[in-house]
Design a protein around this motif. Structure first.
Motif, mmCIF file in Angstrom:
data_model
loop_
_atom_site.group_PDB
_atom_site.id
_atom_site.type_symbol
_atom_site.label_atom_id
_atom_site.label_comp_id
_atom_site.label_asym_id
_atom_site.label_seq_id
_atom_site.Cartn_x
_atom_site.Cartn_y
_atom_site.Cartn_z
ATOM 1 N N GLY A 188 0.818 -1.214 0.000
ATOM 2 C CA GLY A 188 0.000 0.000 0.000
ATOM 3 C C GLY A 188 0.849 1.260 0.000
ATOM 4 N N VAL A 189 1.906 1.269 0.814
ATOM 5 C CA VAL A 189 2.814 2.423 0.866
ATOM 6 C C VAL A 189 3.509 2.604 -0.483
ATOM 7 N N LEU A 190 3.986 1.515 -1.069
ATOM 8 C CA LEU A 190 4.691 1.580 -2.356
ATOM 9 C C LEU A 190 3.782 2.134 -3.451
ATOM 10 N N ILE A 191 2.562 1.633 -3.520
ATOM 11 C CA ILE A 191 1.616 2.122 -4.531
ATOM 12 C C ILE A 191 1.311 3.597 -4.309
ATOM 13 N N GLY A 192 1.127 3.963 -3.044
ATOM 14 C CA GLY A 192 0.776 5.339 -2.723
ATOM 15 C C GLY A 192 1.884 6.338 -3.015
ATOM 16 N N VAL A 193 3.126 5.887 -3.045
ATOM 17 C CA VAL A 193 4.247 6.778 -3.348
ATOM 18 C C VAL A 193 4.594 6.739 -4.836
ATOM 19 N N ALA A 194 4.680 5.541 -5.415
ATOM 20 C CA ALA A 194 5.191 5.393 -6.779
ATOM 21 C C ALA A 194 4.242 5.965 -7.836
ATOM 22 N N ILE A 195 2.950 5.649 -7.744
ATOM 23 C CA ILE A 195 2.019 6.066 -8.798
ATOM 24 C C ILE A 195 1.868 7.585 -8.864
ATOM 25 N N PRO A 196 1.623 8.289 -7.752
ATOM 26 C CA PRO A 196 1.543 9.752 -7.847
ATOM 27 C C PRO A 196 2.844 10.384 -8.331
ATOM 28 N N TRP A 197 3.983 9.848 -7.889
ATOM 29 C CA TRP A 197 5.263 10.412 -8.296
ATOM 30 C C TRP A 197 5.441 10.292 -9.799
ATOM 31 N N LEU A 198 5.143 9.120 -10.362
ATOM 32 C CA LEU A 198 5.271 8.919 -11.808
ATOM 33 C C LEU A 198 4.295 9.808 -12.581
ATOM 34 N N ALA A 199 3.062 9.919 -12.079
ATOM 35 C CA ALA A 199 2.059 10.742 -12.767
ATOM 36 C C ALA A 199 2.458 12.213 -12.782
ATOM 37 N N LYS A 201 5.535 13.420 -12.503
ATOM 38 C CA LYS A 201 6.703 13.579 -13.366
ATOM 39 C C LYS A 201 6.301 13.610 -14.842
ATOM 40 N N LEU A 202 5.268 12.841 -15.228
ATOM 41 C CA LEU A 202 4.790 12.860 -16.607
ATOM 42 C C LEU A 202 4.230 14.240 -16.969
ATOM 43 N N VAL A 203 3.466 14.815 -16.054
ATOM 44 C CA VAL A 203 2.877 16.131 -16.298
ATOM 45 C C VAL A 203 3.966 17.192 -16.436
ATOM 46 N N GLN A 204 5.067 17.015 -15.736
ATOM 47 C CA GLN A 204 6.140 18.005 -15.738
ATOM 48 C C GLN A 204 7.049 17.905 -16.957
ATOM 49 N N TRP A 207 6.206 16.985 -22.994
ATOM 50 C CA TRP A 207 5.239 16.339 -23.890
ATOM 51 C C TRP A 207 3.804 16.435 -23.387
ATOM 52 N N PHE A 208 3.629 16.660 -22.102
ATOM 53 C CA PHE A 208 2.283 16.667 -21.527
ATOM 54 C C PHE A 208 2.029 17.971 -20.776
ATOM 55 N N ALA A 209 0.757 18.364 -20.756
ATOM 56 C CA ALA A 209 0.341 19.543 -19.982
ATOM 57 C C ALA A 209 -1.170 19.468 -19.800
ATOM 58 N N ALA A 210 -1.634 19.784 -18.599
ATOM 59 C CA ALA A 210 -3.074 19.747 -18.303
ATOM 60 C C ALA A 210 -3.686 21.116 -18.575
ATOM 61 N N SER A 211 -4.839 21.131 -19.221
ATOM 62 C CA SER A 211 -5.543 22.391 -19.452
ATOM 63 C C SER A 211 -6.126 22.895 -18.143
ATOM 64 N N THR A 212 -6.468 24.169 -18.117
ATOM 65 C CA THR A 212 -7.023 24.764 -16.900
ATOM 66 C C THR A 212 -8.299 24.061 -16.462
ATOM 67 N N ALA A 249 1.219 16.247 -2.398
ATOM 68 C CA ALA A 249 1.515 17.507 -1.721
ATOM 69 C C ALA A 249 3.000 17.826 -1.750
ATOM 70 N N THR A 250 3.833 16.804 -1.755
ATOM 71 C CA THR A 250 5.281 17.004 -1.710
ATOM 72 C C THR A 250 5.858 17.338 -3.075
ATOM 73 N N PHE A 251 5.434 16.614 -4.119
ATOM 74 C CA PHE A 251 6.054 16.761 -5.440
ATOM 75 C C PHE A 251 5.195 17.518 -6.440
ATOM 76 N N GLY A 252 3.918 17.710 -6.130
ATOM 77 C CA GLY A 252 3.024 18.374 -7.081
ATOM 78 C C GLY A 252 2.245 19.496 -6.431
ATOM 79 N N GLN A 253 2.917 20.565 -6.058
ATOM 80 C CA GLN A 253 2.242 21.678 -5.393
ATOM 81 C C GLN A 253 1.123 22.244 -6.246
ATOM 82 N N HIS A 254 1.336 22.320 -7.564
ATOM 83 C CA HIS A 254 0.305 22.844 -8.459
ATOM 84 C C HIS A 254 -0.921 21.934 -8.464
ATOM 85 N N GLN A 255 -0.693 20.628 -8.530
ATOM 86 C CA GLN A 255 -1.806 19.666 -8.490
ATOM 87 C C GLN A 255 -2.539 19.747 -7.159
#
Length: 408
Positions: A188-199, A201-204, A207-212, A249-255
Motif C-alpha cells: 500500500g505504501v509503495l503504490i501510494g508513493v510510486a504512482i503519484p510520483w510517476l504521474a 513527473k509525466l505532467v512536468q 510532452w504533456f500539460a493539463a488544461s485549466t 503535496a510534496t512533489f506536485g504543489q500545483h496539483q
C-alpha cells in the motif's frame, strides 16, 4: 430511499450552512441525528443492516477519499516546518490516548485486551471539523491552530496500522499472518508513493500539460488509479490513499492547489453519507444496551484519556495552560473513527457488536459536546472584546485626568 434521504438532508444542510457557521449547529451532527431518526430504530424510513454491502463499500470509499485529502494537506515540507508541537501530539499524545482508552475499555467494560486496544486505536484519531470555530478564529494563536490542523491531518493515517493489526489479531490467532499483513501494508505504501510520483513527473515533461479546465481532475485521476491498483494487487487501500496524498503535496504543489477545493467537496460528500448511514445503524436499543459502564467509558474517553495524554505530551512545551486546555478538549472523535467502527462492524469478529457500540456512543457524545463548545472556547481567545461606548468615554476622561495630574 437512502439516496432520497441523503439528498433531502444534504439540501437542508446547505440551506442551514450559513447559520451553522455562526452558531453551535453542526452539519455533522445534523446528518448523524437525521440517520438516527430515519433509521429502523425510530421511523424506519432508511432500513439498513451492518451486513449490507453498501455499508462496507461506502465506508471503504469514504475513508479512502478522506485519507487522500488529509495526506494532501501535509506534505513533507509542511511536516518539517511545523513539527515541534504536532510531533508531541502525534508521537506521545496518540499512543498515550490509545493506551488510556484501552485501559478504560478493559477495566470498565470488561473487553479482552486485544479488543480494548482495538477500541483505543479507533478512538485515538481526532477531527478538526468539530473544532472549526477554534481553528478558523484568527485571534486564536497561530501555533495552536497549526497544531490542531497538522495533528488531525496526520493522526488518521498513523492510527490506521494499529487498527488493522488489532483487528487482524481479534479475528483469531489462527487467521493472523504477520508476513501477509506486513506485505499488504508495504504494498500500500509503495503504490501510494510510486504512482503519484510517476504521474506528476509525466505532467512536468515537455510532452504533456493539463488544461485549466482539467487541472482539478489530475489529482482525482491519480487517486482513482491508486485505488484501482491497490484493489487489484491487494495492497492496503487506506495506507495507499494517505501516502498518495502526501506524495502529491510534496512533489506536485500545483496539483495540490488545483485539487484542494474540489477534493474537499468530494471528501465532504462521502463523510456526510457515511455519517447518515452510521446514524441509521444506531438505535435506541443500542444506546440502552451498553449500560452505565459503557456510558461511563464514553465520557471517560472524552474527558480523561485525551486530556491526560496531552498534559503528559506537552510538559515544558511552552504552551500556556489555556492553550493546553483547548488542545486537550478538542480531540473530537470524528470521521475516521466512524469509518473504522463501520469496518469493525462488518469484520465478523466475535466482539464486533460490542466494539461498535462503545465506539458509537463515544462518537455521538463527542459530536454533541465538541460541536456545541467550539465557539465558546474560541471566544476565550478573543482578547479584543467590544466594550460599551460609555466605558470608552470614561476611560478616555480617566486618561486625560491622569496626564493633567502628571503635568501638575
Amino acid at each position: 430511499m437512502l439516496l432520497t434521504a441523503f439528498a433531502c438532508v444534504l439540501l437542508l444542510a446547505v440551506l442551514l450552512s450559513s447559520l451553522a457557521h455562526r452558531t453551535i449547529l453542526s452539519t455533522a451532527a445534523l446528518f448523524l441525528v437525521a440517520g438516527f431518526v430515519l433509521g429502523d430504530g425510530v421511523l424506519g424510513v432508511v432500513s439498513i443492516t451492518p451486513t449490507d454491502p453498501l455499508v462496507s463499500t461506502l465506508a471503504e470509499l469514504a475513508l479512502f477519499a478522506v485519507l487522500f485529502t488529509d495526506g494532501m494537506r501535509v506534505g513533507w515540507h509542511d511536516l518539517r516546518s511545523a513539527w515541534r508541537l504536532p510531533g508531541r501530539a502525534l508521537g506521545w499524545g496518540l499512543p498515550l490516548t490509545l493506551a488510556v482508552t484501552a485501559l478504560g475499555a478493559h477495566y470498565l467494560v470488561g473487553l479482552g485486551w486485544i479488543e480494548s486496544l482495538l477500541v483505543g486505536a479507533i478512538l485515538a484519531p481526532t477531527d478538526p471539523v468539530f473544532a472549526a470555530a477554534l481553528v478558523g478564529n484568527e485571534r486564536v494563536p497561530p501555533r495552536l491552530r497549526q497544531l490542531l490542523n497538522v495533528e488531525s491531518g496526520v493522526n488518521d493515517g498513523l492510527a490506521l496500522p494499529f487498527v488493522i493489526l488489532f483487528l487482524a489479531m481479534a479475528a483469531g490467532s489462527g487467521d493472523l499472518h504477520l508476513g501477509e499483513l506486513g506485505l499488504e501494508l508495504a504494498l500500500g505504501v509503495l503504490i501510494g508513493v510510486a504512482i503519484p510520483w510517476l504521474a506528476i513527473k509525466l505532467v512536468q515533461t515537455r510532452w504533456f500539460a493539463a488544461s485549466t479546465l482539467y487541472e482539478p481532475l489530475n489529482a482525482l485521476a491519480i487517486g482513482l488509479l491508486v485505488l484501482a491498483i491497490a484493489k487489484a494487487t491487494h495492497g492496503n487501500l487506506f495506507l495507499a490513499a494517505f501516502c498518495a496524498g502526501i506524495t502529491v503535496a510534496t512533489f506536485g504543489q500545483h496539483q495540490r492547489e488545483s485539487f484542494e477545493h474540489f477534493g474537499e467537496l468530494i471528501a465532504e460528500l462521502f463523510k456526510l453519507a457515511a455519517l447518515l448511514v452510521f446514524g441509521a445503524l444506531i438505535t435506541p436499543a443500542l444506546l440502552g444496551s451498553v449500560g452505565w459502564t459503557g456510558w461511563l467509558f464514553a465520557i471517560g474517553a472524552l474527558v480523561l484519556a485525551r486530556p491526560i495524554a496531552i498534559w503528559v505530551s506537552f510538559l515544558r512545551s511552552g504552551l500556556s495552560m489555556r492553550e493546553q486546555a483547548a488542545v486537550a478538549w478538542f480531540g473530537p472523535k470524528g470521521f475516521a473513527s466512524v469509518v473504522y467502527g463501520l469496518l469493525v462492524l462488518g469484520s465478523g469478529i466475535a466482539a464486533a457488536q460490542q466494539v461498535f457500540q462503545l465506539v458509537a456512543i463515544t462518537i455521538v457524545a463527542s459530536i454533541l459536546l465538541h460541536s456545541s463548545t467550539d465557539i465558546v472556547v474560541a471566544r476565550g481567545f478573543d482578547d479584543e472584546r467590544e466594550v460599551p461606548a460609555w466605558y470608552g468615554r470614561l476611560r478616555g476622561r480617566s486618561n486625560v485626568s491622569d496626564r493633567t495630574a502628571g503635568r501638575g
